[in-house]
Design a protein around this motif. Structure first.
Motif, PDB file in Angstrom:
ATOM      1  N   THR A  21       0.652  -1.316  -0.183  1.00 44.35           N
ATOM      2  CA  THR A  21      -0.266  -0.342   0.048  1.00 44.35           C
ATOM      3  C   THR A  21       1.164   1.267  -0.177  1.00 44.35           C
ATOM      4  O   THR A  21       0.803   2.490  -1.104  1.00 44.35           O
ATOM      5  CB  THR A  21      -1.051  -0.006   1.474  1.00 44.35           C
ATOM      6  N   LYS A  22       2.041   1.357   0.487  1.00 43.84           N
ATOM      7  CA  LYS A  22       3.076   2.547   0.888  1.00 43.84           C
ATOM      8  C   LYS A  22       3.331   2.919  -0.440  1.00 43.84           C
ATOM      9  O   LYS A  22       3.700   3.474  -0.732  1.00 43.84           O
ATOM     10  CB  LYS A  22       4.090   2.089   1.697  1.00 43.84           C
ATOM     11  N   ASN A  23       3.934   1.470  -1.294  1.00 41.75           N
ATOM     12  CA  ASN A  23       4.855   1.729  -2.378  1.00 41.75           C
ATOM     13  C   ASN A  23       4.038   2.132  -3.547  1.00 41.75           C
ATOM     14  O   ASN A  23       4.400   3.109  -4.177  1.00 41.75           O
ATOM     15  CB  ASN A  23       5.027  -0.015  -2.625  1.00 41.75           C
ATOM     16  N   ASP A  44       3.240   5.441  -2.666  1.00 44.84           N
ATOM     17  CA  ASP A  44       4.541   6.588  -3.248  1.00 44.84           C
ATOM     18  C   ASP A  44       4.458   7.079  -4.744  1.00 44.84           C
ATOM     19  O   ASP A  44       4.386   7.903  -5.223  1.00 44.84           O
ATOM     20  CB  ASP A  44       5.383   5.734  -2.776  1.00 44.84           C
ATOM     21  N   GLU A  45       3.928   5.945  -5.245  1.00 42.86           N
ATOM     22  CA  GLU A  45       4.002   5.849  -6.590  1.00 42.86           C
ATOM     23  C   GLU A  45       3.016   7.069  -6.776  1.00 42.86           C
ATOM     24  O   GLU A  45       3.136   8.348  -8.051  1.00 42.86           O
ATOM     25  CB  GLU A  45       3.529   4.569  -7.812  1.00 42.86           C
ATOM     26  N   PHE A  46       1.151   6.836  -6.636  1.00 44.79           N
ATOM     27  CA  PHE A  46       0.540   7.377  -6.702  1.00 44.79           C
ATOM     28  C   PHE A  46       0.609   9.167  -6.937  1.00 44.79           C
ATOM     29  O   PHE A  46       0.621  10.385  -7.366  1.00 44.79           O
ATOM     30  CB  PHE A  46      -0.858   7.700  -6.442  1.00 44.79           C
ATOM     31  N   ARG A  47       1.526   9.711  -5.609  1.00 46.12           N
ATOM     32  CA  ARG A  47       2.022  11.290  -5.110  1.00 46.12           C
ATOM     33  C   ARG A  47       3.155  11.290  -6.207  1.00 46.12           C
ATOM     34  O   ARG A  47       3.124  12.441  -6.699  1.00 46.12           O
ATOM     35  CB  ARG A  47       3.077  10.293  -3.688  1.00 46.12           C
ATOM     36  N   ARG A  48       4.030  10.201  -6.679  1.00 48.47           N
ATOM     37  CA  ARG A  48       4.766  11.049  -7.739  1.00 48.47           C
ATOM     38  C   ARG A  48       4.536  11.034  -9.235  1.00 48.47           C
ATOM     39  O   ARG A  48       4.853  12.314  -9.314  1.00 48.47           O
ATOM     40  CB  ARG A  48       6.010   9.726  -7.759  1.00 48.47           C
ATOM     41  N   GLU A  49       4.154   9.943  -9.706  1.00 50.79           N
ATOM     42  CA  GLU A  49       2.774  10.696 -10.555  1.00 50.79           C
ATOM     43  C   GLU A  49       2.334  12.433 -10.686  1.00 50.79           C
ATOM     44  O   GLU A  49       1.710  12.917 -11.292  1.00 50.79           O
ATOM     45  CB  GLU A  49       2.197   9.392 -10.956  1.00 50.79           C
ATOM     46  N   LEU A  50       0.990  12.266  -9.339  1.00 52.04           N
ATOM     47  CA  LEU A  50       0.538  13.722  -9.467  1.00 52.04           C
ATOM     48  C   LEU A  50       1.672  14.877  -9.180  1.00 52.04           C
ATOM     49  O   LEU A  50       1.312  15.736  -9.827  1.00 52.04           O
ATOM     50  CB  LEU A  50      -0.013  13.615  -7.642  1.00 52.04           C
TER      51      LEU A  50
END
Length: 77
Positions: free
Chosen positions: A39-41, A44-50
């Motif tokens: 879930t954390k990964n 984090d990936e979603f945050r980087r994409e945003l």
């Protein structure tokens, strides 16, 4: 029962060996930890994409502002 091995080998009130109960709890905790990591990964990936999309939008906006300025000033910037 003077040692932990003997205690673990005995059955609990439910008739199950204590070590089996603790081992099942251990396996469950590993699964929970793996799910948290997954879930954390993903988060984090979603945050980087945003963040990347925000940077792209900022660059696009800045470029449109430069183009508007160039059009309004007759090409002289």
């Amino acid at each position: 029962m003077n040692d932990i091995e003997a205690w673990l080998a005995h059955k609990n009130k439910a008739g199950r060996n204590r070590w089996e109960v603790y081992y099942e709890k251990y396996l469950a905790s590993i699964q929970v930890q793996a799910k948290k990591t997954e879930t954390k990964n993903a988060r984090d990936e979603f945050r980087r994409e945003l963040e990347e999309r925000q940077r792209q939008a900022q660059r696009a906006w800045e470029e449109s502002q430069r183009q508007n300025l160039a059009e309004n000033t007759g090409g002289a910037t």
